[in-house]
Design a protein around this motif. Structure first.
Motif, PDB file in Angstrom:
ATOM      1  N   SER A 143      -6.193  -0.500  -9.145  1.00  0.00           N
ATOM      2  CA  SER A 143      -5.905  -1.690  -8.328  1.00  0.00           C
ATOM      3  C   SER A 143      -5.585  -1.298  -6.900  1.00  0.00           C
ATOM      4  CB  SER A 143      -4.735  -2.462  -8.936  1.00  0.00           C
ATOM      5  OG  SER A 143      -5.025  -2.893 -10.231  1.00  0.00           O
ATOM      6  N   TYR A 144      -4.768  -0.275  -6.752  1.00  0.00           N
ATOM      7  CA  TYR A 144      -4.372   0.177  -5.415  1.00  0.00           C
ATOM      8  C   TYR A 144      -5.602   0.568  -4.598  1.00  0.00           C
ATOM      9  CZ  TYR A 144      -2.563   3.159  -1.713  1.00  0.00           C
ATOM     10  OH  TYR A 144      -2.294   3.716  -0.493  1.00  0.00           O
ATOM     11  N   TYR A 145      -6.473   1.384  -5.171  1.00  0.00           N
ATOM     12  CA  TYR A 145      -7.633   1.864  -4.410  1.00  0.00           C
ATOM     13  C   TYR A 145      -8.671   0.767  -4.204  1.00  0.00           C
ATOM     14  CZ  TYR A 145      -5.734   6.544  -4.459  1.00  0.00           C
ATOM     15  OH  TYR A 145      -4.930   7.630  -4.244  1.00  0.00           O
ATOM     16  N   ALA A 146      -8.765  -0.173  -5.124  1.00  0.00           N
ATOM     17  CA  ALA A 146      -9.671  -1.308  -4.917  1.00  0.00           C
ATOM     18  C   ALA A 146      -9.233  -2.134  -3.706  1.00  0.00           C
ATOM     19  CB  ALA A 146      -9.714  -2.174  -6.162  1.00  0.00           C
ATOM     20  N   ALA A 147      -7.930  -2.366  -3.593  1.00  0.00           N
ATOM     21  CA  ALA A 147      -7.404  -3.119  -2.452  1.00  0.00           C
ATOM     22  C   ALA A 147      -7.515  -2.315  -1.169  1.00  0.00           C
ATOM     23  CB  ALA A 147      -5.948  -3.498  -2.717  1.00  0.00           C
ATOM     24  N   LEU A 148      -7.253  -1.019  -1.259  1.00  0.00           N
ATOM     25  CA  LEU A 148      -7.336  -0.151  -0.080  1.00  0.00           C
ATOM     26  C   LEU A 148      -8.755  -0.142   0.480  1.00  0.00           C
ATOM     27  CD1 LEU A 148      -5.693   1.931   1.641  1.00  0.00           C
ATOM     28  CD2 LEU A 148      -6.617   3.706   0.135  1.00  0.00           C
ATOM     29  N   GLN A 149      -9.743  -0.023  -0.394  1.00  0.00           N
ATOM     30  CA  GLN A 149     -11.135   0.029   0.053  1.00  0.00           C
ATOM     31  C   GLN A 149     -11.588  -1.289   0.673  1.00  0.00           C
ATOM     32  OE1 GLN A 149     -13.165   1.358  -3.498  1.00  0.00           O
ATOM     33  NE2 GLN A 149     -12.124   3.335  -3.452  1.00  0.00           N
ATOM     34  N   ARG A 150     -10.907  -2.384   0.314  1.00  0.00           N
ATOM     35  CA  ARG A 150     -11.246  -3.680   0.897  1.00  0.00           C
ATOM     36  C   ARG A 150     -10.440  -3.978   2.155  1.00  0.00           C
ATOM     37  NH1 ARG A 150     -12.636  -3.454  -4.024  1.00  0.00           N
ATOM     38  NH2 ARG A 150     -14.244  -4.777  -4.951  1.00  0.00           N
ATOM     39  N   GLY A 151      -9.509  -3.115   2.479  1.00  0.00           N
ATOM     40  CA  GLY A 151      -8.746  -3.277   3.719  1.00  0.00           C
ATOM     41  C   GLY A 151      -7.675  -4.342   3.673  1.00  0.00           C
ATOM     42  N   PHE A 152      -7.149  -4.644   2.469  1.00  0.00           N
ATOM     43  CA  PHE A 152      -6.164  -5.708   2.335  1.00  0.00           C
ATOM     44  C   PHE A 152      -4.736  -5.174   2.492  1.00  0.00           C
ATOM     45  CE2 PHE A 152      -9.540  -7.744  -0.518  1.00  0.00           C
ATOM     46  CZ  PHE A 152     -10.072  -8.463   0.539  1.00  0.00           C
ATOM     47  N   ASP A 153      -3.806  -6.090   2.689  1.00  0.00           N
ATOM     48  CA  ASP A 153      -2.389  -5.752   2.827  1.00  0.00           C
ATOM     49  C   ASP A 153      -1.827  -5.503   1.430  1.00  0.00           C
ATOM     50  OD1 ASP A 153       0.314  -5.523   3.368  1.00  0.00           O
ATOM     51  OD2 ASP A 153       0.344  -7.174   4.802  1.00  0.00           O
ATOM     52  N   ILE A 154      -1.763  -4.242   1.042  1.00  0.00           N
ATOM     53  CA  ILE A 154      -1.455  -3.893  -0.342  1.00  0.00           C
ATOM     54  C   ILE A 154      -0.024  -4.276  -0.721  1.00  0.00           C
ATOM     55  CG2 ILE A 154      -1.124  -1.938  -1.922  1.00  0.00           C
ATOM     56  CD1 ILE A 154      -3.554  -0.642  -0.519  1.00  0.00           C
ATOM     57  N   ASP A 155       0.934  -3.982   0.123  1.00  0.00           N
ATOM     58  CA  ASP A 155       2.336  -4.238  -0.216  1.00  0.00           C
ATOM     59  C   ASP A 155       2.725  -5.704  -0.122  1.00  0.00           C
ATOM     60  OD1 ASP A 155       2.918  -1.596  -0.767  1.00  0.00           O
ATOM     61  OD2 ASP A 155       3.480  -1.130   1.292  1.00  0.00           O
ATOM     62  N   LYS A 156       1.975  -6.465   0.681  1.00  0.00           N
ATOM     63  CA  LYS A 156       2.325  -7.874   0.883  1.00  0.00           C
ATOM     64  C   LYS A 156       1.065  -8.739   0.744  1.00  0.00           C
ATOM     65  CE  LYS A 156       4.253  -6.916   4.896  1.00  0.00           C
ATOM     66  NZ  LYS A 156       4.449  -5.456   4.886  1.00  0.00           N
ATOM     67  N   PRO A 157       0.538  -8.872  -0.483  1.00  0.00           N
ATOM     68  CA  PRO A 157      -0.677  -9.673  -0.668  1.00  0.00           C
ATOM     69  C   PRO A 157      -0.464 -11.135  -0.299  1.00  0.00           C
ATOM     70  CG  PRO A 157       0.294  -9.063  -2.787  1.00  0.00           C
ATOM     71  CD  PRO A 157       1.036  -8.297  -1.750  1.00  0.00           C
ATOM     72  N   ARG A 158      -1.535 -11.767   0.085  1.00  0.00           N
ATOM     73  CA  ARG A 158      -1.444 -13.131   0.612  1.00  0.00           C
ATOM     74  C   ARG A 158      -0.882 -14.098  -0.426  1.00  0.00           C
ATOM     75  NH1 ARG A 158      -7.984 -13.596   0.617  1.00  0.00           N
ATOM     76  NH2 ARG A 158      -8.260 -14.266  -1.566  1.00  0.00           N
ATOM     77  N   ASN A 159      -0.106 -15.043   0.058  1.00  0.00           N
ATOM     78  CA  ASN A 159       0.416 -16.163  -0.737  1.00  0.00           C
ATOM     79  C   ASN A 159       1.444 -15.770  -1.795  1.00  0.00           C
ATOM     80  OD1 ASN A 159      -1.446 -17.726   0.665  1.00  0.00           O
ATOM     81  ND2 ASN A 159      -2.983 -17.589  -0.939  1.00  0.00           N
ATOM     82  N   LEU A 160       1.771 -14.484  -1.923  1.00  0.00           N
ATOM     83  CA  LEU A 160       2.654 -14.050  -2.998  1.00  0.00           C
ATOM     84  C   LEU A 160       4.032 -13.683  -2.471  1.00  0.00           C
ATOM     85  CD1 LEU A 160       0.295 -11.818  -5.162  1.00  0.00           C
ATOM     86  CD2 LEU A 160       0.876 -14.221  -5.456  1.00  0.00           C
ATOM     87  N   ALA A 161       5.016 -13.734  -3.376  1.00  0.00           N
ATOM     88  CA  ALA A 161       6.383 -13.364  -3.045  1.00  0.00           C
ATOM     89  C   ALA A 161       6.906 -12.411  -4.107  1.00  0.00           C
ATOM     90  CB  ALA A 161       7.283 -14.597  -2.971  1.00  0.00           C
ATOM     91  N   LYS A 162       7.754 -11.489  -3.699  1.00  0.00           N
ATOM     92  CA  LYS A 162       8.308 -10.527  -4.642  1.00  0.00           C
ATOM     93  C   LYS A 162       9.309 -11.183  -5.577  1.00  0.00           C
ATOM     94  CE  LYS A 162       9.115  -6.377  -6.261  1.00  0.00           C
ATOM     95  NZ  LYS A 162       8.085  -5.695  -7.068  1.00  0.00           N
ATOM     96  N   SER A 163      10.226 -11.914  -4.995  1.00  0.00           N
ATOM     97  CA  SER A 163      11.278 -12.556  -5.785  1.00  0.00           C
ATOM     98  C   SER A 163      11.057 -14.059  -5.743  1.00  0.00           C
ATOM     99  CB  SER A 163      12.650 -12.200  -5.194  1.00  0.00           C
ATOM    100  OG  SER A 163      13.692 -12.756  -5.929  1.00  0.00           O
ATOM    101  N   VAL A 164      10.620 -14.624  -6.862  1.00  0.00           N
ATOM    102  CA  VAL A 164      10.230 -16.036  -6.875  1.00  0.00           C
ATOM    103  C   VAL A 164      11.462 -16.892  -7.141  1.00  0.00           C
ATOM    104  CG1 VAL A 164       8.651 -17.743  -7.844  1.00  0.00           C
ATOM    105  CG2 VAL A 164       7.950 -15.354  -7.685  1.00  0.00           C
ATOM    106  N   THR A 165      12.079 -17.343  -6.042  1.00  0.00           N
ATOM    107  CA  THR A 165      13.367 -18.023  -6.145  1.00  0.00           C
ATOM    108  C   THR A 165      13.255 -19.535  -6.038  1.00  0.00           C
ATOM    109  OG1 THR A 165      13.722 -17.661  -3.773  1.00  0.00           O
ATOM    110  CG2 THR A 165      14.625 -16.017  -5.279  1.00  0.00           C
ATOM    111  N   VAL A 166      12.024 -20.061  -6.166  1.00  0.00           N
ATOM    112  CA  VAL A 166      11.852 -21.518  -6.290  1.00  0.00           C
ATOM    113  C   VAL A 166      11.047 -21.782  -7.548  1.00  0.00           C
ATOM    114  CG1 VAL A 166      12.007 -21.975  -3.828  1.00  0.00           C
ATOM    115  CG2 VAL A 166       9.785 -21.479  -4.813  1.00  0.00           C
ATOM    116  N   GLU A 167      11.293 -22.944  -8.181  1.00  0.00           N
ATOM    117  CA  GLU A 167      10.582 -23.274  -9.427  1.00  0.00           C
ATOM    118  C   GLU A 167       9.165 -23.750  -9.125  1.00  0.00           C
ATOM    119  OE1 GLU A 167      12.562 -25.523 -12.506  1.00  0.00           O
ATOM    120  OE2 GLU A 167      14.477 -25.141 -11.547  1.00  0.00           O
TER     121      GLU A 167
END
Length: 594
Positions: A570-594
């Motif tokens: 997964s890491y290398y697939a994202a790296l090869q596509r040039g995406f923001d690996i640590d902070k993918p779009r629309n996602l949050a680490k700690s989901v603090t809303v329902e």
């Protein structure tokens, strides 16, 4: 989701806020801002985008020793400059930042603010307007804020500045996480300790529906009625260096590499002279249960599925796994003597907390398995087991997942009592095998390059490998944006095989002898229809054509090692596509809303 940091003290506040917000970037966000106050008034700097962009917006000539900052993950209104926090009341007197969701914002607008001219689309601006509305009525800021708190339905963590009294910083909390940071000549608020570690390691927990008044000299906590609450501080067990990338290009790669260390630390923390060290009250609660209910979301739910295997096969206790967001609104029939186990990396997952509140009202016992001591799920459950994984910054969970699986294995083995399984030894083997996998990253980089060339991908497996396939699929889709599904291998021919066409990547996991040949048969089925197949197998079950072969571990513990190659792919697939690996779009680490 979202992050808050606030400071009142002696130093210029801008860098303190910006540095604190950078430590909260892992939580996920789409805009950011800070507000500082001085003799000239309140100065707000905010915009859509990253903290790095916000730094270019901030006026360095503005000096202040009081301020609040925020990273926003959009829930009300589009991610843009207008909807970014901080927000102000109409006169500019009150400036606030807010995490959470106010469920009755429309009713509050209609009842108290029918003619108010709102600038943003957020529920947060409603709070600022209400505070000003009730200050005019009650002529007391603290009373007005507490009154507004009593009207709000939903979740909130608030930081509030009053331009008429810049010597005070106000805060409030309900359901959304927030801590107080204590210092000499300064005090802070933050969504978690990492935002404040640059300044202090002394923290005070805030309970739901509490109001806080911070000055440079001290902190006072009140309940909704204005009664003072006393609570002792605690020392954070975090090392600021733990949250730095060091020589790694991304946190995710660093955290994948840390997994062998995490497994060894779990052994160190939970074993002594071959015996498992777990609070006897926890062991008793599990043994007395007629059924375990694992409540989790996302990656933690996948870890829960693996845990189900362990609790049933080792301890002989029937176990169910439930999606937390479904369970709270569609509760199944519960057994007579249940134990609820909540699995959460952050310990702040809002959906899981909603279930915890519900089952506590019903009088059922609870256990939280989390990475964060002092988190909401840890504080509010009857018991806690820690993961000891250290801070996990990348949004895509890796080491927390393997820690969750390992800690469940430890608990199941303890409840089972004496077995033929020497778990400390077997976990030591797991750590060594993990290390051998991460030492050959070039293999997984090549597979990502050669095989993940399509818009779609499938992971398949049977038995416990199916659960790993679910997690592997989630990891690939969330950072590479390749549409990936995890399937029980035998289910492909019941419909999904219709999606297989020439070049479709199908990655199979084979770690269980009882289903080895069955899964390989399913691989042949998709290969015959043009799929580009990869097999991840254990050495004792491997074929000479398998692309990824892993050294053997105990059959119950295979999910700990088979998942590591999928993380690297997964890491290398994202790296090869040039995406923001640590902070993918629309996602949050700690989901603090329902």
């Amino acid at each position: 989701m979202c992050g808050i940091v606030g400071y009142i003290g002696q130093q210029d506040v801008k860098d303190i806020l910006l540095n604190g917000l950078e430590k909260l970037e892992y939580r996920g966000y789409d805009s950011a801002g800070i507000a500082v106050v001085n003799e000239a008034g309140v100065h707000i700097f905010k915009d859509k985008g990253r903290i790095a962009h916000l730094r270019t917006v901030v006026d360095e000539t503005v000096l202040s020793t009081v301020g609040i900052g925020h990273t926003r993950w959009a829930t009300h209104g589009a991610p843009n400059q207008r909807n970014s926090h901080p927000h102000q009341s109409s006169t500019g007197r009150f400036t606030i930042v807010h995490n959470g969701v106010i469920e009755n914002e429309l009713e509050l607008r209609q009842e108290f603010l029918p003619n108010y001219n709102f600038i943003s689309d957020t529920d947060t601006e409603v709070i600022a307007a209400l505070i000003e509305h009730f200050v005019l009525e009650k002529e007391d800021v603290e009373l007005a804020i507490r009154h507004v708190m009593s009207l709000l339905h939903g979740s909130y963590a608030l930081g509030v500045i009053d331009a008429n009294n810049p010597e005070v910083l106000y805060a409030a909390k309900n359901k959304s996480p927030m801590l107080i940071g204590l210092g000499e000549g300064f005090n802070m608020i933050g969504s978690d300790a990492m935002a404040m570690l640059q300044c202090t390691n002394q923290f005070v927990e805030i309970e739901d529906e509490e109001f806080i008044k911070l000055t440079r000299e001290g902190v006072t906590i009140y309940n909704l009625l204005g009664v003072t609450v006393k609570r002792d501080p605690f020392t954070a067990e975090l090392d600021a260096s733990d949250i730095e990338k060091g020589t790694y290009p991304h946190y995710m790669l660093k955290e994948i590499d840390e997994q062998p260390y995490v497994i060894r630390r779990i052994v160190e923390q939970y074993f002594e002279d071959g015996d498992i060290k777990i609070d006897q009250e926890i062991v008793k609660a599990v043994k007395e249960a007629d059924r375990l209910y694992i409540i989790a979301a996302g990656t933690s739910m996948h870890a829960g599925f693996v845990g189900k295997q362990m609790f049933e096969q080792l301890a002989g206790i029937p176990t169910e796994v439930h999606i937390s967001s479904e369970f709270v609104y569609n509760t199944p029939v519960i057994s007579k003597k249940p134990l609820f186990i909540f699995i959460s990396q952050s310990g702040e997952t809002a959906d899981s907390r909603a279930v915890l509140v519900k089952i506590k009202q019903l009088g059922y016992p609870s256990l939280t398995i989390t990475n964060v001591p002092g988190s909401t799920l840890s504080r509010e459950a009857d018991h806690t087991l820690l993961l000891y994984a250290g801070p996990e910054i990348a949004v895509a969970s890796t080491k927390a997942y393997t820690a969750q699986v390992a800690v469940q294995a430890v608990l199941a083995a303890k409840v089972a009592g004496k077995t033929d399984l020497d778990l400390s030894r077997e976990l030591a083997i797991v750590a060594n095998v993990m290390e051998s996998i991460t030492d050959h990253k070039e293999q997984y980089e090549a597979i990502a390059k050669d095989y993940l060339t399509q818009r779609n991908c499938f992971y398949i497996g049977r038995h416990v490998d199916y659960y790993v396939a679910l997690e592997a699929a989630l990891k690939l889709k969330e950072i590479s944006y390749i549409q990936t599904e995890g399937f029980a291998a035998g289910e492909l021919k019941h419909g999904t095989i219709a999606l297989i066409e020439k070049g479709t990547p199908v990655i199979a996991i084979v770690s269980q002898e009882s289903v080895n040949l069955n899964t390989r048969s399913n691989v042949k089925e998709v290969k015959a229809r043009g799929a580009n197949t990869v097999i991840i197998s254990l050495r004792s079950l491997s074929s000479e054509t398998d692309q990824i072969v892993i050294d053997d571990v105990h059959p119950l513990l295979t999910p700990l090692v088979t998942v590591v190659p999928t993380q690297l792919i997964s890491y290398y697939a994202a790296l090869q596509r040039g995406f923001d690996i640590d902070k993918p779009r629309n996602l949050a680490k700690s989901v603090t809303v329902e």
